[in-house]
Design a protein around this motif. Sequence first.
Motif, PDB file in Angstrom:
ATOM      1  N   THR A  78       0.685  -1.172  -0.040  1.00  0.00           N
ATOM      2  CA  THR A  78      -0.102   0.090  -0.015  1.00  0.00           C
ATOM      3  C   THR A  78       1.006   1.117   0.348  1.00  0.00           C
ATOM      4  OG1 THR A  78      -0.160   0.127   2.602  1.00  0.00           O
ATOM      5  CG2 THR A  78      -1.606  -1.270   1.340  1.00  0.00           C
ATOM      6  N   TYR A  79       0.282   2.354  -0.615  1.00  0.00           N
ATOM      7  CA  TYR A  79       1.100   3.478  -0.354  1.00  0.00           C
ATOM      8  C   TYR A  79       1.402   3.993   0.964  1.00  0.00           C
ATOM      9  CZ  TYR A  79      -0.050   4.611  -5.402  1.00  0.00           C
ATOM     10  OH  TYR A  79       0.008   4.833  -6.586  1.00  0.00           O
ATOM     11  N   ARG A  80       0.602   3.641   1.833  1.00  0.00           N
ATOM     12  CA  ARG A  80       0.966   4.138   3.418  1.00  0.00           C
ATOM     13  C   ARG A  80       2.005   3.189   4.045  1.00  0.00           C
ATOM     14  NH1 ARG A  80      -1.191   6.601   7.673  1.00  0.00           N
ATOM     15  NH2 ARG A  80      -2.648   7.278   6.369  1.00  0.00           N
ATOM     16  N   ARG A 115       1.684  13.734   4.864  1.00  0.00           N
ATOM     17  CA  ARG A 115       0.562  13.747   5.447  1.00  0.00           C
ATOM     18  C   ARG A 115       0.756  12.864   6.812  1.00  0.00           C
ATOM     19  NH1 ARG A 115      -3.558  15.149   6.950  1.00  0.00           N
ATOM     20  NH2 ARG A 115      -5.185  13.630   6.507  1.00  0.00           N
ATOM     21  N   MET A 116       1.699  11.737   6.893  1.00  0.00           N
ATOM     22  CA  MET A 116       1.853  11.111   7.895  1.00  0.00           C
ATOM     23  C   MET A 116       2.780  11.789   9.260  1.00  0.00           C
ATOM     24  SD  MET A 116       2.011   7.687   5.814  1.00  0.00           S
ATOM     25  CE  MET A 116       2.807   6.444   6.921  1.00  0.00           C
ATOM     26  N   ARG A 202      -3.500  -5.630  -5.790  1.00  0.00           N
ATOM     27  CA  ARG A 202      -4.382  -6.226  -4.817  1.00  0.00           C
ATOM     28  C   ARG A 202      -4.526  -5.075  -3.885  1.00  0.00           C
ATOM     29  NH1 ARG A 202      -2.981 -11.408  -2.404  1.00  0.00           N
ATOM     30  NH2 ARG A 202      -3.418 -12.265  -4.634  1.00  0.00           N
ATOM     31  N   TYR A 203      -3.603  -4.638  -3.282  1.00  0.00           N
ATOM     32  CA  TYR A 203      -3.607  -3.935  -1.991  1.00  0.00           C
ATOM     33  C   TYR A 203      -3.324  -2.212  -2.122  1.00  0.00           C
ATOM     34  CZ  TYR A 203      -3.314  -8.226   0.350  1.00  0.00           C
ATOM     35  OH  TYR A 203      -3.441  -9.532   0.903  1.00  0.00           O
ATOM     36  N   ARG A 204      -2.815  -1.903  -3.372  1.00  0.00           N
ATOM     37  CA  ARG A 204      -2.717  -0.438  -3.494  1.00  0.00           C
ATOM     38  C   ARG A 204      -3.886   0.362  -3.419  1.00  0.00           C
ATOM     39  NH1 ARG A 204      -3.680   3.962  -6.790  1.00  0.00           N
ATOM     40  NH2 ARG A 204      -5.073   2.353  -8.236  1.00  0.00           N
ATOM     41  N   GLU A 205      -4.024   1.304  -2.361  1.00  0.00           N
ATOM     42  CA  GLU A 205      -5.340   1.891  -1.886  1.00  0.00           C
ATOM     43  C   GLU A 205      -5.141   3.340  -3.081  1.00  0.00           C
ATOM     44  OE1 GLU A 205      -2.237   3.367   1.254  1.00  0.00           O
ATOM     45  OE2 GLU A 205      -2.154   2.299  -0.624  1.00  0.00           O
ATOM     46  N   GLY A 206      -6.201   4.005  -3.114  1.00  0.00           N
ATOM     47  CA  GLY A 206      -6.306   5.169  -4.193  1.00  0.00           C
ATOM     48  C   GLY A 206      -5.235   6.370  -3.581  1.00  0.00           C
ATOM     49  N   ASP A 207      -5.143   7.387  -4.475  1.00  0.00           N
ATOM     50  CA  ASP A 207      -4.328   8.549  -3.915  1.00  0.00           C
ATOM     51  C   ASP A 207      -5.111   9.263  -3.050  1.00  0.00           C
ATOM     52  OD1 ASP A 207      -2.510   7.676  -6.390  1.00  0.00           O
ATOM     53  OD2 ASP A 207      -3.121   9.001  -7.443  1.00  0.00           O
ATOM     54  N   LEU A 208      -4.368  10.430  -2.581  1.00  0.00           N
ATOM     55  CA  LEU A 208      -4.935  11.167  -1.716  1.00  0.00           C
ATOM     56  C   LEU A 208      -5.687  11.954  -2.311  1.00  0.00           C
ATOM     57  CD1 LEU A 208      -1.612  12.413   0.425  1.00  0.00           C
ATOM     58  CD2 LEU A 208      -3.638  10.608   1.133  1.00  0.00           C
ATOM     59  N   GLN A 209      -6.870  12.334  -1.912  1.00  0.00           N
ATOM     60  CA  GLN A 209      -8.049  13.080  -2.487  1.00  0.00           C
ATOM     61  C   GLN A 209      -7.809  14.625  -2.092  1.00  0.00           C
ATOM     62  OE1 GLN A 209      -9.991  11.898  -5.004  1.00  0.00           O
ATOM     63  NE2 GLN A 209      -8.302  10.352  -4.733  1.00  0.00           N
ATOM     64  N   ARG A 215      -4.935  19.923   3.306  1.00  0.00           N
ATOM     65  CA  ARG A 215      -4.174  19.755   4.565  1.00  0.00           C
ATOM     66  C   ARG A 215      -2.913  19.841   4.808  1.00  0.00           C
ATOM     67  NH1 ARG A 215      -8.245  15.475   5.879  1.00  0.00           N
ATOM     68  NH2 ARG A 215     -10.144  16.399   6.616  1.00  0.00           N
ATOM     69  N   ILE A 216      -2.291  19.618   3.699  1.00  0.00           N
ATOM     70  CA  ILE A 216      -0.736  19.477   3.556  1.00  0.00           C
ATOM     71  C   ILE A 216      -0.413  20.968   3.374  1.00  0.00           C
ATOM     72  CG2 ILE A 216       1.077  18.953   2.272  1.00  0.00           C
ATOM     73  CD1 ILE A 216      -0.465  16.490   1.682  1.00  0.00           C
ATOM     74  N   GLU A 217       0.605  21.060   4.468  1.00  0.00           N
ATOM     75  CA  GLU A 217       1.205  22.730   4.489  1.00  0.00           C
ATOM     76  C   GLU A 217       2.607  22.718   3.824  1.00  0.00           C
ATOM     77  OE1 GLU A 217       0.559  24.225   8.345  1.00  0.00           O
ATOM     78  OE2 GLU A 217      -1.636  24.067   8.283  1.00  0.00           O
ATOM     79  N   THR A 218       3.127  21.633   3.601  1.00  0.00           N
ATOM     80  CA  THR A 218       4.713  21.701   3.221  1.00  0.00           C
ATOM     81  C   THR A 218       4.677  22.483   1.877  1.00  0.00           C
ATOM     82  OG1 THR A 218       4.573  19.234   4.264  1.00  0.00           O
ATOM     83  CG2 THR A 218       6.345  19.942   2.603  1.00  0.00           C
TER      84      THR A 218
END
Length: 275
Positions: A78-80, A115-116, A202-209, A215-218
């Motif tokens: 997964t991306y995470r 994000r993390m 199988r496991y790859r989730e979607g991109d950040l929406q 919410r990303i301030e970077t």
Amino acid sequence: MHTIETNGQTIELNHIRVYYETYNWEKKRPVLVLLHGFLSSSFSYRRLIPLLANDFSVITVDLPPFGNSEKSTTFRYTYRNLAQLVIDLLQHLHIPTCTLVGHSMGGQICLYIARMQPQLVREMILLASSGYLGRVKRSLTLSTYLPYFHAYVKHYFYKQGVEANLRQAIYDYSLIDNEMCKGYEQPFYHPQMFKALTRFIRYREGDLQAHELQRIETRTLLLWGENDRIVPVDIGKRLHEDLTNSALVTFPHTGHLLPEERPHDVYREITDFIR
């Protein structure tokens, strides 16, 4: 120009072996972490690394199951989880903050890291980053459980061919040579590659929406080829709108493989942005 000192190593993180390389490693220098795209590896940065290593300590990571990293058939791709591997690697190397550079899928991994662990990321440079993709259809996810689905994936990959994929990704076909084709094709000779790739599908989730991106301030620099057929420049414009602290620079007569097609321009934009 400094001599480029390279050090390739493999480390086990979260029960999977991850390959990374460091270039001109000095902790007092700003650290750049380069993350590659889907079906690629650190090889895609070969023309950009010698330029960046003059000014920065550079780390390239082969995101599993690509490049020289392990092609595990138990890891959940997964991306995470991939983002967490990069975070764990930086913690192992005692790097408190860095600049992330991500191409295509690697850009999405950068966004997940931001994000993390936002305190880890000083700024981001996203090169034709993937964006707004959902998960694969449920029917395809279920198909990955078929006993020989990996053989179908392998057949599809070799039917397409590396050169055909490169022609889709690059604007100027004259850049495609034997060295490039072999560099992108080599990791796919590993016997476990397509079983691992099946698990990735199988496991790859979607991109950040959009609501997550907002919410990303970077501080973020978006670099894009105006002739990108893989991730069109409209995705870059949309990311620019959702990433509130971002700048967008586009290059004419340029496709998807920015590190291969525009290494000197990308280097200039990165150094100007960071300075």
